[in-house]
Design an enzyme around this catalytic site. Structure first.
Site, PDB file in Angstrom:
ATOM      1  CE  LYS A   1      27.565  20.947 -27.067  1.00  0.00           C
ATOM      2  NZ  LYS A   1      26.291  20.946 -26.334  1.00  0.00           N
TER       3      LYS A   1
ATOM      4  CB  CYS B   1      25.737  22.585 -30.902  1.00  0.00           C
ATOM      5  SG  CYS B   1      26.230  23.762 -29.627  1.00  0.00           S
TER       6      CYS B   1
HETATM    7  P1  NAD Z   1      31.207  28.753 -24.620  1.00  0.00           P
HETATM    8  O1  NAD Z   1      32.283  27.786 -24.365  1.00  0.00           O
HETATM    9  O2  NAD Z   1      31.359  29.783 -25.689  1.00  0.00           O
HETATM   10  O3  NAD Z   1      30.884  29.559 -23.276  1.00  0.00           O
HETATM   11  C1  NAD Z   1      30.752  28.958 -22.031  1.00  0.00           C
HETATM   12  C2  NAD Z   1      31.384  29.870 -20.982  1.00  0.00           C
HETATM   13  O4  NAD Z   1      31.089  29.363 -19.680  1.00  0.00           O
HETATM   14  C3  NAD Z   1      32.910  29.943 -21.055  1.00  0.00           C
HETATM   15  O5  NAD Z   1      33.312  31.293 -21.243  1.00  0.00           O
HETATM   16  C4  NAD Z   1      33.391  29.394 -19.692  1.00  0.00           C
HETATM   17  O6  NAD Z   1      34.531  30.059 -19.185  1.00  0.00           O
HETATM   18  C5  NAD Z   1      32.182  29.661 -18.828  1.00  0.00           C
HETATM   19  N1  NAD Z   1      32.111  28.819 -17.633  1.00  0.00           N
HETATM   20  C6  NAD Z   1      32.238  27.471 -17.543  1.00  0.00           C
HETATM   21  N2  NAD Z   1      32.069  27.069 -16.270  1.00  0.00           N
HETATM   22  C7  NAD Z   1      31.840  28.180 -15.533  1.00  0.00           C
HETATM   23  C8  NAD Z   1      31.577  28.413 -14.153  1.00  0.00           C
HETATM   24  N3  NAD Z   1      31.508  27.408 -13.281  1.00  0.00           N
HETATM   25  N4  NAD Z   1      31.395  29.679 -13.743  1.00  0.00           N
HETATM   26  C9  NAD Z   1      31.447  30.714 -14.616  1.00  0.00           C
HETATM   27  N5  NAD Z   1      31.688  30.548 -15.938  1.00  0.00           N
HETATM   28  C10 NAD Z   1      31.875  29.293 -16.390  1.00  0.00           C
HETATM   29  O7  NAD Z   1      29.894  27.881 -24.871  1.00  0.00           O
HETATM   30  P2  NAD Z   1      28.601  28.288 -25.744  1.00  0.00           P
HETATM   31  O8  NAD Z   1      28.866  28.065 -27.187  1.00  0.00           O
HETATM   32  O9  NAD Z   1      28.107  29.602 -25.277  1.00  0.00           O
HETATM   33  O10 NAD Z   1      27.589  27.144 -25.307  1.00  0.00           O
HETATM   34  C11 NAD Z   1      27.009  27.138 -24.022  1.00  0.00           C
HETATM   35  C12 NAD Z   1      25.850  26.155 -24.030  1.00  0.00           C
HETATM   36  O11 NAD Z   1      24.850  26.593 -24.947  1.00  0.00           O
HETATM   37  C13 NAD Z   1      26.225  24.739 -24.468  1.00  0.00           C
HETATM   38  O12 NAD Z   1      25.455  23.821 -23.719  1.00  0.00           O
HETATM   39  C14 NAD Z   1      25.790  24.693 -25.918  1.00  0.00           C
HETATM   40  O13 NAD Z   1      25.435  23.389 -26.326  1.00  0.00           O
HETATM   41  C15 NAD Z   1      24.559  25.569 -25.909  1.00  0.00           C
HETATM   42  N6  NAD Z   1      24.237  26.215 -27.195  1.00  0.00           N
HETATM   43  C16 NAD Z   1      25.227  26.789 -27.947  1.00  0.00           C
HETATM   44  C17 NAD Z   1      24.894  27.443 -29.126  1.00  0.00           C
HETATM   45  C18 NAD Z   1      25.946  28.081 -29.980  1.00  0.00           C
HETATM   46  O14 NAD Z   1      25.612  28.548 -31.057  1.00  0.00           O
HETATM   47  N7  NAD Z   1      27.201  28.138 -29.586  1.00  0.00           N
HETATM   48  C19 NAD Z   1      23.556  27.562 -29.518  1.00  0.00           C
HETATM   49  C20 NAD Z   1      22.574  26.988 -28.707  1.00  0.00           C
HETATM   50  C21 NAD Z   1      22.922  26.324 -27.533  1.00  0.00           C
HETATM   51  C1  UGA Z   2      22.937  25.106 -34.964  1.00  0.00           C
HETATM   52  C2  UGA Z   2      21.414  25.240 -35.086  1.00  0.00           C
HETATM   53  O1  UGA Z   2      21.092  25.745 -36.395  1.00  0.00           O
HETATM   54  C3  UGA Z   2      20.859  26.188 -34.025  1.00  0.00           C
HETATM   55  O2  UGA Z   2      19.428  26.217 -34.097  1.00  0.00           O
HETATM   56  C4  UGA Z   2      21.292  25.686 -32.644  1.00  0.00           C
HETATM   57  O3  UGA Z   2      20.852  26.580 -31.629  1.00  0.00           O
HETATM   58  C5  UGA Z   2      22.808  25.584 -32.587  1.00  0.00           C
HETATM   59  O4  UGA Z   2      23.260  24.683 -33.650  1.00  0.00           O
HETATM   60  C6  UGA Z   2      23.337  25.003 -31.312  1.00  0.00           C
HETATM   61  O5  UGA Z   2      22.617  24.345 -30.590  1.00  0.00           O
HETATM   62  O6  UGA Z   2      24.517  25.236 -31.111  1.00  0.00           O
HETATM   63  P1  UGA Z   2      25.029  26.576 -35.673  1.00  0.00           P
HETATM   64  O7  UGA Z   2      25.785  25.318 -35.434  1.00  0.00           O
HETATM   65  O8  UGA Z   2      25.491  27.819 -35.037  1.00  0.00           O
HETATM   66  O9  UGA Z   2      23.502  26.383 -35.216  1.00  0.00           O
HETATM   67  O10 UGA Z   2      24.948  26.874 -37.241  1.00  0.00           O
HETATM   68  P2  UGA Z   2      24.146  26.186 -38.454  1.00  0.00           P
HETATM   69  O11 UGA Z   2      23.655  27.256 -39.325  1.00  0.00           O
HETATM   70  O12 UGA Z   2      23.141  25.221 -37.957  1.00  0.00           O
HETATM   71  O13 UGA Z   2      25.283  25.414 -39.226  1.00  0.00           O
HETATM   72  C7  UGA Z   2      25.908  24.263 -38.688  1.00  0.00           C
HETATM   73  C8  UGA Z   2      26.826  23.654 -39.724  1.00  0.00           C
HETATM   74  O14 UGA Z   2      26.078  23.050 -40.770  1.00  0.00           O
HETATM   75  C9  UGA Z   2      27.752  24.659 -40.405  1.00  0.00           C
HETATM   76  O15 UGA Z   2      29.024  24.082 -40.573  1.00  0.00           O
HETATM   77  C10 UGA Z   2      27.074  24.913 -41.719  1.00  0.00           C
HETATM   78  O16 UGA Z   2      27.964  25.335 -42.711  1.00  0.00           O
HETATM   79  C11 UGA Z   2      26.514  23.529 -42.028  1.00  0.00           C
HETATM   80  N1  UGA Z   2      25.361  23.540 -42.961  1.00  0.00           N
HETATM   81  C12 UGA Z   2      24.220  24.205 -42.635  1.00  0.00           C
HETATM   82  C13 UGA Z   2      25.435  22.830 -44.144  1.00  0.00           C
HETATM   83  O17 UGA Z   2      26.466  22.207 -44.460  1.00  0.00           O
HETATM   84  N2  UGA Z   2      24.344  22.822 -44.990  1.00  0.00           N
HETATM   85  C14 UGA Z   2      23.187  23.482 -44.684  1.00  0.00           C
HETATM   86  O18 UGA Z   2      22.231  23.422 -45.495  1.00  0.00           O
HETATM   87  C15 UGA Z   2      23.126  24.188 -43.480  1.00  0.00           C
END
Ligand code: NAD
Ligand code: UGA
Length: 463
Positions: free
Chosen positions: A280, A277
């Protein structure tokens, strides 16, 4: 309005854990998580909850408690949409790899498909919740699709971004700093907001549930990630200066973190941030700023990514330079491949880029990660398309434990901060390696004095 049935589209890192916790905390609500990916749903339904597709501490226990009671995983997307009063969209929103905005903008094709599917299926009014991270004003596009292709039913769109971090998803979900809900200020909008507030109020106190307009909510998510990543790039920038000046970045981080205005968190210098994330979302922010002609704003945030790329490259360069400017045919052991500890997620992990650089120098990479399979590592490398997949297979090998991975190695590089790495018998590892034996600690987790006393040449970030 009381919600009794929830559908979540997307059973990924966000949809799976988030819905598992909602189901656990709201036993009266039926929660169905749907996905197009049949294997993923099969894995979520594995009778042994240790085999669910996402590893997060505490998650398998919650799934074991709620699954089959009020938590269901299914590929029947239409049925789940039809049944639910509230539908979360939790699908992936990766960076576009084609067309306008390639390499920067968020690819919203999966979001649009969901909107069209909801519009087609819905025969009653629905609340649609954006859980995915989206560009500001996406709700407008979703609303337009729903209203123009639907069956004449009413839709309310809410933005409810997720702030969980991987590796701590369950504790973050159970005890969130805040829940953010954006919605329309119309009476129907407020009813929808209140319906979602009531879901969270089952376990989150009201003072932590923040309601805003839709655009503020969408933009707050991108802003939060940009600020967090910026702190890492800031401390990483200082780490390079520390290496030149004799200052120690850990001491600098401690000193500045004690200023209550700065605070101690997210100041760990590292080989660079990874994860699906941060990069992106910042690229998306940069793209949005550019589309409004805000070039200075765009450049300001882009620098966070430029610094992070520099930090990863700097780490691989340091390995090559320290090993007498050649790593060809040398075995370099990697401890860790996941982008952080306590997760099996490898998306954008720094390890991938460091391995790629070293393979370009013809090094042999021997990896041990407690949660990542060799196949996943090779897929990650193949995805970069730097060289044919067959070559990656020749250069990367994975091992079941760190001692095997390190045997005969010229250097060990720490890429992930798994706790177990600090508990190893480092003397045993040293004895099995080529001499001089080098350690490149990309996470600053090992004890320099202990390693140097054993005989290692120990390098860490920022000192
Ligand atoms: P992911 O790729 O793990 O999961 C997404 C799922 O959606 C996949 O399994 C895919 O097959 C499914 N999918 C896609 N299109 C579909 C459709 N039309 N119908 C049914 N299923 C469908 O993604 P993620 O990491 O869970 O992230 C999802 C969103 O949440 C992203 O926008 C990401 O930026 C956000 N987000 C992620 C995190 C994180 O820690 N990974 C944290 C906060 C927010
Ligand atoms: C991050 C945010 O912390 C979440 O709040 C958010 O929801 C998420 O992105 C998202 O939108 O996907 P995440 O990427 O899962 O969460 O994990 P982090 O703990 O933020 O770490 C991100 C990266 O930064 C890792 O590679 C971690 O090792 C690195 N990091 C983190 C550092 O190098 N230094 C730090 O002090 C903290």
């Amino acid at each position: 309005m009381k919600i009794t049935k929830i559908c979540c589209i997307g059973a990924g890192y966000v949809g799976g854990p988030t819905m598992a916790v909602i189901a656990q905390k709201c036993p009266d609500i039926k929660v169905t998580v749907v996905d197009l990916n049949e294997q993923r749903i099969k894995d979520w339904n594995d009778p042994n909850t240790d085999n669910i597709p996402i590893y997060e501490p505490g998650l398998s226990e919650i799934v074991a408690e709620a699954r089959g009671r009020n938590l269901f995983f299914s590929t029947e997307v239409d049925k789940a949409i039809d049944e639910a009063e509230m539908i979360f969209i939790s699908v992936n929103t990766p960076t576009k790899t084609y067309g306008k905005g390639k390499g920067m903008a968020a690819d919203l094709k999966y979001i649009e498909l969901c909107a069209r599917q909801i519009a087609r299926v819905a025969k009653q009014n629905k609340i649609v919740v954006e859980k995915s991270t989206l560009p500001v004003r996406t709700a407008e596009a979703i609303k337009s699709i729903l209203d123009n292709t639907g069956n004449g039913v009413q839709f309310q769109i809410l933005s409810n971004p997720e702030f969980l971090a991987e590796g701590t998803a369950v504790t973050d979900l159970l005890n969130p700093d805040r829940i953010l809900i954006g919605g329309d200020t119309t009476p129907e909008g407020e009813t929808a907001i209140n319906a979602l507030v009531d879901v969270y109020a089952n376990w989150v106190t009201k003072d932590r549930i923040l309601t805003t307009n839709v655009w503020s909510s969408e933009l707050s998510k991108l802003t939060a990630n940009a600020f967090l990543a910026q702190r890492i790039s800031s401390i990483n920038a200082m780490s390079e200066l520390c290496e030149k000046t004799g200052a120690d970045v850990s001491e600098v981080a401690r000193a500045i973190g004690m200023d209550s205005r700065i605070g101690p968190k997210f100041l760990k210098a590292s080989v660079g941030f990874g994860g699906s994330c941060f990069q992106k979302d910042i690229l998306n922010l940069v793209y949005i700023a550019k589309t409004y002609g805000l070039n200075e704003v765009a450049d300001y945030w882009e620098q966070v990514i430029i610094m992070n790329d520099h930090q990863k490259r700097r780490f691989s360069n340091k390995i090559v330079q320290t090993l007498y400017n050649t790593v060809a045919d040398k075995k370099i052991a990697f401890l860790g491949w996941a982008f952080k500890k306590d997760t099996n997620d490898t998306r954008e992990s720094a390890a991938i880029y460091v391995a790629d650089d070293l393979i370009n120098e013809q090094a042999k990479i021997a990896v041990y990660d407690p949660k990542v399979s060799k196949n996943k590592m090779l897929n990650d490398l193949d995805y970069l398309e730097t060289r044919p997949s067959a070559d990656n297979k020749d250069y990367l090998n994975a091992f079941d434990n760190a001692y095997e991975a390190c045997k005969g190695a010229h250097a060990v590089a720490i890429l992930t901060e798994w706790d177990e790495f600090t508990t190893y018998d480092w003397k045993k590892i040293y004895d099995s390696m080529h001499k001089p034996a080098f350690v490149f600690d990309g996470r600053n987790i090992l004890n320099p004095k202990e390693l140097e006393a054993i005989g290692f040449v120990y390098n860490r970030i920022g000192s």
